[in-house]
Scaffold this motif. Structure first.
Motif, short mmCIF file in Angstrom:
data_model
loop_
_atom_site.label_atom_id
_atom_site.label_comp_id
_atom_site.label_asym_id
_atom_site.label_seq_id
_atom_site.Cartn_x
_atom_site.Cartn_y
_atom_site.Cartn_z
N ARG A 188 -11.36 -19.34 1.18
CA ARG A 188 -11.17 -18.44 0.39
C ARG A 188 -10.66 -16.91 1.08
O ARG A 188 -9.57 -16.49 0.49
CB ARG A 188 -11.83 -17.95 -0.51
N LYS A 189 -11.10 -16.93 2.28
CA LYS A 189 -10.76 -15.75 3.23
C LYS A 189 -9.22 -15.67 3.59
O LYS A 189 -8.94 -14.67 3.86
CB LYS A 189 -11.53 -15.60 4.34
N TYR A 190 -8.88 -16.88 3.37
CA TYR A 190 -7.32 -17.04 4.05
C TYR A 190 -6.35 -16.87 2.74
O TYR A 190 -5.08 -17.03 3.00
CB TYR A 190 -7.23 -17.98 4.70
N LEU A 191 -6.60 -16.86 1.55
CA LEU A 191 -5.94 -16.89 0.60
C LEU A 191 -5.15 -15.75 0.04
O LEU A 191 -5.70 -14.53 0.32
CB LEU A 191 -6.65 -17.48 -0.83
N VAL A 192 -3.60 -15.93 -0.23
CA VAL A 192 -3.17 -14.76 -0.38
C VAL A 192 -2.33 -15.00 -1.78
O VAL A 192 -1.97 -16.37 -2.04
CB VAL A 192 -1.85 -14.58 0.41
N ARG A 193 -2.37 -14.12 -3.02
CA ARG A 193 -1.88 -14.36 -4.07
C ARG A 193 -0.33 -14.92 -4.10
O ARG A 193 0.36 -14.25 -3.27
CB ARG A 193 -1.81 -13.05 -5.00
#
Lengths: 401, 401
Positions: free
Chosen positions: B96-101
């Protein structure tokens, strides 16, 4: 001519028809009107060949094998109706005949890669696609007598390999050399060449000869013991470790005959035990195997087997080492096998489920003592109404050399 | 301690950094901000280990290896930053820390099964997912000198096996027995155990010893020659066929060292040629190999190689038998290899593309004469600016026994 150069025990036609009927029963329950089978293991199970093809199983019609190649060979091996095709356009034409608007199709979603799935989604005209593998794995869990006869032949190869290991295993030899020689003997005596394991990144050797520390290295796979390997690029299997007197060697051999695998492990030792704890661990494995053999049969809960094994490991004060150590501990003590090495049932404390007649499973109470070595047994069983039947006849005792 | 039980040539750190940089360049071009690598071959290529893990490569940040097990081993083998996790919930937290919308992610869609893809689609919060395998396969097609050194070690094992075949191949012996003995020799002399092949239903043995009719049976795979096998459940590899005087035997051996494979074929014959056409076919293969060796180098079009080979086959009146017969003819005469046996480039008349320095390919002009036998050669090359460099030094001539 061709019969003379291979072992051709083709799957009996009635057997194939029965398997397809079982699948259709499940399709009907789930509202699936067409199954599209793409994985060679399931094509072999349901059609009797591994030739390059697509197997269509319509609920309301005869199964048909669309063969890309080799059509002559597929015709010889499979009793199903067959159509030869070339290229995706032709394939589409044949598939289209079976399509129903707004119906649901079955595919092996646990194994079919996304990009292939995506091509098929379009080919199936956007109909809903449901995973059919779970159903197929459950059907495959119950073996017919034909299948059991093939499994027993695979087991005979394993017995022979264990027997020859008495001569091949010597002090000072490397694990990998012993493995290579035994694999050669297995192959010359009927082994099919390789064995199959289901799933992404699931890789498997035919033989593991593991001694001392190399047997204790936690595996990346979901197995208790698989060795260090000769390179980190493979990271499993025998290593360059040399056999020492007084330290046990595990030989874990995957038999393979006419598609059917077996999976057994025996313990070998040269001279007297150097470490009491490894002997104690073996004795505990042996006790677990005998105990489970004494009560398990059709109807026994898998959980009961797992817990009985765990209880005996606890009583021996070996719980920490049972089925691996620390983070590397696995949650099962046995697993089904057949066309693949990882079939149902799983003998674990986690899921419910009970033994059914015709199931086969490898029962492998093993202990890993970090920094010291590993010890244990693996025995293949056929589940019968009255109890468990052994697949091989090779003795379970430590082979003392 | 562990160093002494395996061959530990870990991938150099600068090499791994360079590979990741190349991938990031391509990610940037395609607007992919995060690659999620799940296949062990790519994890090995980009992180240097095959331990059970997920490799995250964010475009704007350092790559991180999320290791499920064995963490100690992964730490020893991979220079990348590592986080140990257990279970899907923990994994999700790290991802999740790496996710970008609204970003685009890369995954290996040619190999990741649909159900795993589907879990990741949810884990990636429904972001658009693009296939990253094509890009990775192109990057992998160019080998570094480190990789070439590993490939050459794999080739040394192949040379040794061909050399030992002079002693092992005997009249009256079965293909499978010769294969088993040679495989044993290869393994004892450094072979890693098995070799990898990319794709659903792509299966591979380490060695094919094929003689007379068994070499002519069309394969289900996308290969010109792979044998009849000892069972239709495997349907490839050596059979029970016995070696006859005057009939050539193809030995196709897949070397494997530290992850890197090689793929070469030599022809062996006991006594004088019984069938002139098989000798003629061999001579044509030999001529094709020499001809291509004389001109191919960096910049040569793959099509040019294919067409030159085809022209020579035509001139010899052997076009019908070139690269298989009838429906079973394959469309290529060479293929890349490396961590897998089926890498880029493909030497075919179908696609454009030219040789680049650092590419390696197995060049295999082979002929299948139905009902009679097969004949030909397979030679591994490294593409250099000045020409082709051989991987092995084992002679190309027919081995006359």
């Amino acid at each position: 001519m061709l019969e003379s150069i291979s072992q051709c025990e083709f799957t009996p036609e009635e057997e194939i028809r029965r398997r397809i009927e079982k699948l259709k029963e499940q399709m009907e329950k789930r509202g699936i009107y067409l199954s599209v089978i793409l994985h060679n293991v399931h094509i072999f199970y349901l059609a009797g060949t591994v030739q390059k093809s697509v197997l269509l199983i319509p609920l309301e019609d005869e199964a048909v094998l669309l063969v890309e190649k080799n059509a002559d060979r597929a015709r010889m091996e499979s009793p199903l109706a067959q159509i030869t095709f070339k290229g995706e356009r032709e394939l589409r034409t044949y598939v289209r005949k079976y399509l129903v608007r707004n119906g649901k199709c079955g595919m092996e979603l646990d194994i079919v890669p996304f990009s292939l799935y995506d091509r098929w989604r379009r080919m199936l005209d956007g109909c809903e696609i449901e995973d059919i593998s779970k159903v197929l794995r459950e059907i495959r869990a119950i073996k017919s007598e034909f299948e059991i006869s093939q499994i027993k032949k695979s087991g005979q190869i394993a017995s022979l390999v264990f027997s020859e290991a008495r001569k091949i295993l010597k002090e000072g030899e490397r694990e990998v050399d012993i493995a290579a020689k035994l694999e050669c003997i297995g192959r010359m005596n009927g082994h099919q060449g390789f064995i199959r394991m289901r799933g992404l990144n699931q890789e498997m050797m035919n033989i593991y000869v593991l001694h001392g520390i190399s047997a204790t290295i936690p595996s990346f796979g979901d197995v208790p013991i698989s060795g260090y390997g000769t390179t980190h690029a493979i990271a499993q299997g025998p290593s360059l470790n040399r056999i020492k007197r007084g330290v046990p060697t595990l030989i874990d051999y995957g038999g393979g005959y006419n598609g059917y695998v077996t999976d057994e492990t025996r313990l070998f030792i040269i001279g007297e035990w150097e470490r009491e704890i490894l002997k104690k661990a073996f004795d505990c494995s042996y006790q677990i195997v005998n105990e489970v053999y004494s009560f398990a049969k059709e109807g026994t809960a898998a959980i009961e087997i797992f817990e009985r094994a765990l209880t005996l490991a606890k009583e021996a004060g070996l719980e920490d080492y049972f089925m691996g150590y620390g983070q590397a501990k696995v949650s099962f003590v046995g697993h089904g096998f057949g066309l693949e090495i990882n079939e149902l049932p799983v003998i674990t404390g986690r899921h419910r489920g009970e033994l059914k007649e015709g199931m086969v499973f490898a029962f492998e109470p093993k202990f890993v003592i970090p920094g010291v070595g590993a010890s244990g047994l693996e025995v293949d069983y056929i589940v019968r109404k009255w109890g468990l039947e052994r697949v091989t006849d090779f003795p379970l005792e430590v082979v003392q050399l």
